[in-house]
Design a protein around this motif. Structure first.
Motif, mmCIF file in Angstrom:
data_model
loop_
_atom_site.group_PDB
_atom_site.id
_atom_site.type_symbol
_atom_site.label_atom_id
_atom_site.label_comp_id
_atom_site.label_asym_id
_atom_site.label_seq_id
_atom_site.Cartn_x
_atom_site.Cartn_y
_atom_site.Cartn_z
ATOM 1 N N ILE A 224 0.845 -1.194 0.000
ATOM 2 C CA ILE A 224 0.000 0.000 0.000
ATOM 3 C C ILE A 224 0.879 1.242 0.000
ATOM 4 O O ILE A 224 0.661 2.193 -0.758
ATOM 5 C CB ILE A 224 -0.965 0.002 1.209
ATOM 6 N N ASP A 225 1.888 1.220 0.859
ATOM 7 C CA ASP A 225 2.845 2.326 0.901
ATOM 8 C C ASP A 225 3.564 2.443 -0.437
ATOM 9 O O ASP A 225 3.858 3.552 -0.907
ATOM 10 C CB ASP A 225 3.845 2.081 2.032
ATOM 11 N N SER A 228 1.355 4.393 -2.946
ATOM 12 C CA SER A 228 0.792 5.689 -2.549
ATOM 13 C C SER A 228 1.815 6.707 -2.078
ATOM 14 O O SER A 228 1.537 7.905 -2.094
ATOM 15 C CB SER A 228 -0.250 5.484 -1.446
ATOM 16 N N SER A 229 2.978 6.263 -1.652
ATOM 17 C CA SER A 229 3.914 7.220 -1.059
ATOM 18 C C SER A 229 4.525 8.127 -2.119
ATOM 19 O O SER A 229 5.009 7.666 -3.150
ATOM 20 C CB SER A 229 5.028 6.480 -0.307
ATOM 21 N N GLN A 313 -4.671 6.552 2.159
ATOM 22 C CA GLN A 313 -3.623 5.652 1.715
ATOM 23 C C GLN A 313 -4.046 4.913 0.447
ATOM 24 O O GLN A 313 -5.230 4.858 0.106
ATOM 25 C CB GLN A 313 -3.283 4.648 2.813
ATOM 26 N N SER A 314 -3.082 4.341 -0.241
ATOM 27 C CA SER A 314 -3.212 3.659 -1.518
ATOM 28 C C SER A 314 -3.230 4.702 -2.635
ATOM 29 O O SER A 314 -3.054 5.899 -2.392
ATOM 30 C CB SER A 314 -4.448 2.760 -1.558
#
Length: 468
Positions: A224-225, A228-229, A313-314
């Motif tokens: 997920i990180d 999305s990061s 997030q995502s």
């Protein structure tokens, strides 16, 4: 290939396609996208997820695209992004088998990987330019170890120093800017590829292998990180913004120092202009433009932070809008960095004017106070008071610094403390000599030539260690 033809019944209008397309700025990640597809396809073959025959055909088409360049792609906004444009190209070469290239990956992890690959290269190029700039400053400092100037606080005469000492303050700031970029680089040197849309994949992929093929130190540990990061972009632009601030400060001082009132620096004609109406003018236009353009970096940073600050997030499509601000920041900074280095390197420092200012306006006052502490065993605050009163009276009488002598100081001390100082005249005169003052600052970080030489050695070592 029409990506919308499965789930969606209608087609985007041309206006909507233009509005949502990222192709305009995706050109910056074209090479990275090809590399990403090559690494992923290679891994799929090695893992037995796709056949070697299909994999080799995909790799052959990608190699052909790499050779032909981005002009070989159909960049119609209806294609949406560079990822689909590349896939469409491969499809045009080998047919529907090109679809196997997308097995176990998403555009979400692909764009995150592409951006890291491309930005790592940008950072390395800026770091190379920074090392050249620091080396240029070191060479200039070596030529001005004994060139006097006055140092300023509050833009008022403060204490004597040298051009070398002041120049090396730029070098130290640039060195920290280099370090901030290096820190950002290390944190972005993890590979998102294999995160897929957000929860990885059921295929037995080897994320360590794709990270290795793409030159990353390893894979990101949360999918997920991974998709999305974008903090690595914000951190990089923050580092670029601080670097831009350093360049702006250098430009500001060159602007001030080149004025008639200062006359400490003569800017080269190549970095100056004249007035359309006043023929005598020599304007520091390039330095002013650097000062103005680097302000753009502040705006890009705030825009990026504003886009990402409230996203769940995502992956969210908003992230697409971060990218153009990143490239605007890197392009602006890269141009300003080279121009500022060349401008500073070509500037002529006026040694006679520097010496004149170093001797003027009682810039030796601090050393006089220190002298009273050493020779007269006075508390510094008492010495500060005596010297401050001495300067005030000297200004009222139209005296210069060199007119102050031991007798004059004794009279002020007697008035304030009831006792004379009894300091030898030769010691007083030595304390008023800018060269002697500078030599006495033989402390780490000080302007004494011996200390400056040591800093130069350290900076040369830093350049050598980081030169690639």
């Amino acid at each position: 290939m029409n990506l919308r033809s499965g789930r969606l019944k209608g087609q985007m209008s041309g206006e909507v396609a233009d509005f949502t397309s990222s192709l305009q700025f995706d050109v910056r990640i074209f090479q990275a996208d090809v590399q990403c597809n090559q690494a992923h396809t290679t891994m799929l073959m090695e893992q037995g997820i796709i056949s070697r025959q299909i994999g080799e055909r995909i790799l052959s088409a990608l190699a052909e695209l790499e050779k032909e360049g981005i002009d070989a792609l159909d960049l119609n906004p209806a294609v949406e992004d560079i990822h689909m444009a590349v896939e469409n190209y491969v499809t045009s070469k080998i047919g529907s088998d090109a679809g196997f290239m997308h097995t176990a990956k998403s555009r979400n992890d692909q764009v995150a990987t592409d951006l890291r690959i491309a930005l790592k290269e940008e950072i390395q190029e800026i770091q190379r330019e920074l090392l050249i700039f620091i080396d240029t400053i070191v060479e200039m400092a070596q030529e001005h170890l004994d060139t006097l100037m006055v140092g300023y606080t509050h833009l008022q005469h403060a204490q004597p120093t040298t051009f070398a000492h002041h120049l090396l303050s730029y070098a130290q700031a640039l060195k920290r800017d280099y370090g901030r970029l290096q820190d950002a680089y290390q944190r972005m040197d993890l590979c998102p590829l294999g995160s897929a849309a957000l929860t990885t994949t059921s295929f037995p992929i080897n994320r360590n292998r794709t990270a290795e093929l793409l030159g990353f130190s390893g894979p990101m540990e949360n999918s997920i990180d991974g998709v999305s990061s974008r903090d690595f972009i914000a951190e990089t632009v923050f580092a670029l913004t601080l670097l831009g601030t350093t360049l702006s400060k250098i430009s500001e001082e060159l602007i001030i120092w080149s004025t008639y009132e200062f006359r400490m620096v003569e800017l080269a004609d190549e970095f100056s202009s004249t007035s359309s109406i006043m023929p005598q003018k020599k304007n520091p236009d390039v330095a002013e433009i650097v000062r103005g353009k680097t302000a753009v970096l502040n705006g890009e940073l705030v825009t990026i932070l504003t886009i990402i600050k409230s996203l769940p997030q995502s992956y969210n499509r908003d992230l697409q809008e971060v990218t153009p601000h990143l490239w605007k920041a890197t392009d602006t900074l890269s141009a300003a960095l080279k121009i500022t280095r060349e401008m500073l390197a070509s500037a002529e420092f006026k040694s006679e004017r520097g010496a004149e200012l170093a001797r003027a306006n009682f810039s030796a006052a601090t050393e006089l106070a220190d002298l009273m502490v050493r020779e007269g065993n006075l508390p510094f605050r008492t010495a500060h008071q005596i010297v401050g009163r001495s300067v005030s009276i000297a200004l009222d009488k139209g005296m210069k610094a060199e007119d102050i002598d031991a007798q004059f100081l004794d009279e002020i001390s007697k008035e304030l403390t009831g006792e004379t100082l009894g300091i030898d005249e030769s010691i007083v005169k030595k304390a008023l000599d800018p060269h002697e003052i500078i030599r006495s600052r033989n402390v780490i970080g000080g302007p004494a030539p011996s200390q400056v030489k040591e800093v130069i050695v350290n900076l040369k070592k830093f350049i050598q260690e980081n030169h690639s």
